[in-house]
Write a protein that holds these residues in place. Structure first.
Motif, PDB file in Angstrom:
ATOM      1  N   PHE A  58      70.192  16.699  40.441  1.00 32.66           N
ATOM      2  CA  PHE A  58      70.014  17.629  39.322  1.00 32.66           C
ATOM      3  C   PHE A  58      70.056  16.901  37.977  1.00 32.66           C
ATOM      4  CE2 PHE A  58      71.413  20.461  42.699  1.00 32.66           C
ATOM      5  CZ  PHE A  58      70.524  21.524  42.555  1.00 32.66           C
ATOM      6  N   GLY A  59      70.560  15.690  37.974  1.00 36.24           N
ATOM      7  CA  GLY A  59      70.665  14.955  36.718  1.00 36.24           C
ATOM      8  C   GLY A  59      69.649  13.851  36.544  1.00 36.24           C
ATOM      9  N   LEU A  60      68.619  13.850  37.365  1.00 37.52           N
ATOM     10  CA  LEU A  60      67.658  12.749  37.333  1.00 37.52           C
ATOM     11  C   LEU A  60      67.042  12.529  35.955  1.00 37.52           C
ATOM     12  CD1 LEU A  60      65.816  13.303  40.738  1.00 37.52           C
ATOM     13  CD2 LEU A  60      67.218  11.327  40.087  1.00 37.52           C
ATOM     14  N   THR A  61      66.664  13.600  35.283  1.00 35.86           N
ATOM     15  CA  THR A  61      65.958  13.458  34.004  1.00 35.86           C
ATOM     16  C   THR A  61      66.845  13.718  32.792  1.00 35.86           C
ATOM     17  OG1 THR A  61      65.226  15.771  34.113  1.00 35.86           O
ATOM     18  CG2 THR A  61      63.759  14.112  35.050  1.00 35.86           C
ATOM     19  N   ALA A  62      68.111  14.030  33.021  1.00 35.44           N
ATOM     20  CA  ALA A  62      69.016  14.337  31.904  1.00 35.44           C
ATOM     21  C   ALA A  62      69.600  13.054  31.315  1.00 35.44           C
ATOM     22  CB  ALA A  62      70.142  15.244  32.386  1.00 35.44           C
ATOM     23  N   PRO A  63      69.898  13.058  30.022  1.00 35.81           N
ATOM     24  CA  PRO A  63      70.487  11.873  29.385  1.00 35.81           C
ATOM     25  C   PRO A  63      71.864  11.542  29.950  1.00 35.81           C
ATOM     26  CG  PRO A  63      69.627  13.409  27.746  1.00 35.81           C
ATOM     27  CD  PRO A  63      69.630  14.135  29.053  1.00 35.81           C
ATOM     28  N   GLY A 117      73.762  12.585  33.233  1.00 34.59           N
ATOM     29  CA  GLY A 117      72.521  12.379  33.959  1.00 34.59           C
ATOM     30  C   GLY A 117      72.174  10.914  34.121  1.00 34.59           C
ATOM     31  N   ALA A 118      71.037  10.675  34.796  1.00 36.30           N
ATOM     32  CA  ALA A 118      70.587   9.306  35.053  1.00 36.30           C
ATOM     33  C   ALA A 118      69.635   8.798  33.990  1.00 36.30           C
ATOM     34  CB  ALA A 118      69.905   9.244  36.422  1.00 36.30           C
ATOM     35  N   GLY A 119      69.156   9.705  33.121  1.00 35.47           N
ATOM     36  CA  GLY A 119      68.211   9.290  32.091  1.00 35.47           C
ATOM     37  C   GLY A 119      66.908   8.782  32.682  1.00 35.47           C
ATOM     38  N   GLY A 141      66.314  24.545  39.455  1.00 36.71           N
ATOM     39  CA  GLY A 141      67.570  24.166  38.822  1.00 36.71           C
ATOM     40  C   GLY A 141      67.372  23.212  37.655  1.00 36.71           C
ATOM     41  N   VAL A 142      66.421  22.299  37.806  1.00 34.74           N
ATOM     42  CA  VAL A 142      66.145  21.333  36.741  1.00 34.74           C
ATOM     43  C   VAL A 142      65.071  21.858  35.790  1.00 34.74           C
ATOM     44  CG1 VAL A 142      65.355  18.993  36.210  1.00 34.74           C
ATOM     45  CG2 VAL A 142      66.803  19.399  38.214  1.00 34.74           C
ATOM     46  N   ASN A 184      66.083  22.214  31.843  1.00 39.06           N
ATOM     47  CA  ASN A 184      65.124  21.751  30.834  1.00 39.06           C
ATOM     48  C   ASN A 184      65.043  22.603  29.571  1.00 39.06           C
ATOM     49  OD1 ASN A 184      64.511  19.479  32.235  1.00 39.06           O
ATOM     50  ND2 ASN A 184      62.442  20.078  32.823  1.00 39.06           N
ATOM     51  N   PRO A 185      65.040  23.943  29.667  1.00 40.59           N
ATOM     52  CA  PRO A 185      64.999  24.705  28.410  1.00 40.59           C
ATOM     53  C   PRO A 185      66.204  24.424  27.512  1.00 40.59           C
ATOM     54  CG  PRO A 185      64.403  26.105  30.260  1.00 40.59           C
ATOM     55  CD  PRO A 185      64.922  24.828  30.840  1.00 40.59           C
TER      56      PRO A 185
END
Length: 388
Positions: free
Chosen positions: A51-56, A61-63, A90-91, A96-97
């Motif tokens: 769920f954190g693949l694209t989060a900073p 997240g993993a950024g 979920g992502v 994302n929003p």
């Protein structure tokens, strides 16, 4: 623009595939029969970092890039479409929003748990009388002092009523513009808000292990600070979010086609008729060839669009690529499940074989995140045609 997957992406694919085959595949049929949302497995998906693949990194997240998310969705969808859509929503629709339009305070409050997979967020756009016509939203939010008061209903909302659901971002009419059109804003509604009601889960054709509910807002009061982004920009924000979501749904469809190809190849090599395996028969062999063409073309279109997202391609170009990928991949997935069921013959009609579950799950791919008709409209507009 290159859109071949890197060595790192392929290594990550193996990690997710191993997880999916060990943690999801053995129980997917049971969850489907029981219509059960497997909270414990969703939490383990969070522990794996999906769920954190694209989060900073500042939010846990993993950024990482959008392509990595598509790889993960494809691999989950290869064994269970329900868990694939749980991650996608979920992502793409939950995190994302908030990540894109939220204030620093909103991000700090909600993202750490969402990124870790400890909680889930929903995306409340669709309504009983406003499906593809998202601008026809009837849910209203009136500002009463320092609070928004919401009244209305949403339908077909994923991750909206589970034990993990913490918040739903909903579009609502917050006024009227000078030209008479509705002013639509996005407002974050915590799941424990009095007046927020997750109605009983739907009895769906497919995606039985996915959490999907209609929602009702009855004088649901939330702080004025729960406005997400700029007032009156809610519809534009959500429509932009859907562009990413269409590519992610295309990735889910790729997983479906890949599963159909693998199941059909295996069955065609084992099933004996007239003194030999059915895979030797030209009629079956040609169907398997069609599945190979479907999965390759769908995968290429999907990851081309994902690469455009990661490279920061112009919005209009990405929107066109997203619509093309979504249209082709999802319609191919529906065709692939029909072909796979035909190859399995009478056994394909039996629920003991996964092909039946994939057949039921596939149809919604042509509907969710914009129907096939909407995708054709967007593609035609991208060609300069004034399509209404």
């Amino acid at each position: 623009m290159s859109y071949e997957l890197s060595r790192e992406h392929e290594e990550f694919r193996r990690v997710v595939r191993d997880f999916a085959e060990a943690e999801i595949a053995p129980l997917a049929a049971q969850w489907d029969r029981e219509h059960r949302f497997p909270v414990e497995v969703v939490r383990r998906m969070g522990e794996l970092g999906l769920f954190g693949l694209t989060a900073p990194e500042e939010y846990g997240g993993a950024g990482g890039d959008f392509t990595s998310l598509c790889v993960a969705i494809e691999e989950l969808g290869r064994v269970d479409q329900s868990m694939g859509i749980t991650l996608e929503a979920g992502v793409g629709l939950g995190i994302n929003p908030i990540l894109t339009f939220g204030s620093t305070e909103q991000k700090e409050r909600w993202l750490p748990d969402l990124v870790a997979g400890r909680r889930l967020a929903g995306f409340g756009l669709t309504e009983p009388g406003a499906g593809s016509d998202a601008g026809a939203t009837r849910t209203r939010a009136e500002l009463d002092g320092e609070e928004w008061v919401l009244n209305g209903a949403k339908q077909f909302i994923t991750n909206s009523g589970s034990a993990l659901t913490s918040v739903v971002t909903a579009t609502a009419r917050t006024g009227t513009r000078a030209d008479g059109r509705a002013e639509i804003s996005a407002i974050m509604v915590p799941a424990d808000t009095p007046g927020f009601v997750a109605e009983p889960a739907y009895d769906k054709l497919g995606w039985h292990a996915s959490d999907t509910h209609p929602l009702t807002f009855v004088d649901a009061r939330v702080p004025a600070g729960n406005l997400l982004g700029e007032r009156g920009r809610g519809l534009a924000q959500f429509l932009a979010t859907l562009d990413d979501g269409r590519v992610a749904i295309a990735a889910l469809a790729v997983g479906c086609i890949q599963a159909c190809l693998e199941m059909s190849l295996d069955y065609a090599g084992q099933r004996q008729t007239f003194g030999g395996p059915i895979g030797r028969k030209q009629g079956v062999a040609f169907q398997l060839a069609d599945l190979e063409v479907m999965v390759r073309s769908a995968r290429l279109l999907t990851y081309q669009a994902a690469a455009m997202k990661d490279a920061g391609a112009p919005a209009a170009q990405f929107k066109q690529a997203a619509a093309i990928a979504k249209l082709h991949a999802t319609e191919s997935a529906v065709s692939a499940t029909r072909i796979a069921t035909q190859i399995f013959g009478g056994y394909g009609f039996m629920e003991e074989y996964p092909v039946a579950r994939f057949y039921r799950d596939a149809k919604i791919l042509e509907i969710g995140e914009g129907t096939s008709e909407v995708q054709r409209m967007l593609i035609a507009r991208g060609l300069g045609l004034p399509v209404e």
